[in-house]
Design an enzyme around this catalytic site. Sequence first.
Site, mmCIF file in Angstrom:
data_model
loop_
_atom_site.group_PDB
_atom_site.id
_atom_site.type_symbol
_atom_site.label_atom_id
_atom_site.label_comp_id
_atom_site.label_asym_id
_atom_site.label_seq_id
_atom_site.Cartn_x
_atom_site.Cartn_y
_atom_site.Cartn_z
ATOM 1 N N TYR A 1 -2.842 2.200 -5.675
ATOM 2 C CA TYR A 1 -1.602 2.403 -4.932
ATOM 3 C C TYR A 1 -0.561 3.045 -5.856
ATOM 4 O O TYR A 1 -0.187 2.483 -6.880
ATOM 5 C CB TYR A 1 -1.066 1.083 -4.381
ATOM 6 N N PRO B 1 -2.787 -4.422 10.779
ATOM 7 C CA PRO B 1 -2.865 -5.179 12.036
ATOM 8 C C PRO B 1 -1.928 -4.629 13.105
ATOM 9 O O PRO B 1 -2.104 -4.914 14.286
ATOM 10 C CB PRO B 1 -2.461 -6.597 11.615
ATOM 11 N N ALA C 1 -1.607 -1.349 13.441
ATOM 12 C CA ALA C 1 -2.084 0.026 13.649
ATOM 13 C C ALA C 1 -1.080 1.034 13.113
ATOM 14 O O ALA C 1 -0.624 1.935 13.818
ATOM 15 C CB ALA C 1 -2.396 0.272 15.123
ATOM 16 N N TRP D 1 0.802 -1.219 0.000
ATOM 17 C CA TRP D 1 0.000 0.000 0.000
ATOM 18 C C TRP D 1 0.838 1.273 0.000
ATOM 19 O O TRP D 1 0.755 2.092 -0.909
ATOM 20 C CB TRP D 1 -0.954 -0.036 1.198
#
Length: 337
Positions: free
Chosen positions: A55, A208, A210, A22
């Site tokens: 992206y 996952p 954060a 990403w």
Amino acid sequence: MVNYRYLGNSGFKISEITYGNWVTHASQVENEAAIKTVHAALDAGITSFDTADAYANTAAEEVLAEALKGQKRENLEIFTKVYFPIGNKGPNDTGLSRKHIMDGIHGSLRRLNLDYVDLFQAHRYDHETPLEETMQAFADIVRQGKALYIGVSEWTAEELREGHALAQELGFQLVSNQPQYSMLHRVIEEKVVPASEELGISQIVFSPMAQGVLSGKYLPGQDAPAGSRATDEKSGADFIKGLLRDEVLEAVQKLKPIAEDAGLTLPQLAIAWVLQNQNVASAIVGASRPEQLADTVKASGVTLEADVMSAIEKTLSDVAVTDPELTYSSAPKERLV
């Protein structure tokens, strides 16, 4: 090595840890370094790779294709997405209309240098296109062999139910949803996960860790480390700002002894935590350096004991975001142009 899980109610398996590009490829990380991290992911046993046409405005797909050159296609699970504006960002260069979906799959296959993708995902819900039109286009793509499975990203429980019903009518499976999910962001637990379990849909979760906050490298009362995501406007600095509050960072630091007692690093604890949810098929991780992946993959196959899960819950109870109503704000009400 990395374990595998079935994706939804299908016979298709993906690695418990998926490599995602990403905010790294064609953006934060130079191409040569990006290729090295993909090779490190392969060496670590990761075979599932997630990207999207949006992206780096399509460039990330090209970098991934270059990195995977020479790999046996049958040994890889490759995911991409369609919805957000790309290219010249004209009126039909966005959304989930039949035109944009068809243009999207053809463009992604060309950039990825593939005959098909394993999973083609609606990157958000399109409130301006009839769902019937969207799902018919996906059905045609599956029948044409250009995508083997169809998934979505950040859809609500109600949207998943409607999409699943139409997919069944049209003769294909809706197998996955890709939401944000971590110890600190748990909005899918009350509605999205139960609906998904009922429908046979898995979660492939992003962030996952954060946005890196759960690595423990951001310290309360101190500036963000140089070169970190929080200091790089090209690599998601806006996404992480809301997590850099002292009360959040202080709570994360209290996870360190919990991780140590479990024999894990903080990143491993974060990944292992999301994988305790059996509706989660895979956790998407990124990396700016190859060595980061050697640590991350060790979370695969880890079982966290009940006392560890309880300690995490107690530590983060005051700072974790759990409101299920936030799932309704993930998709723009109008197309972005």
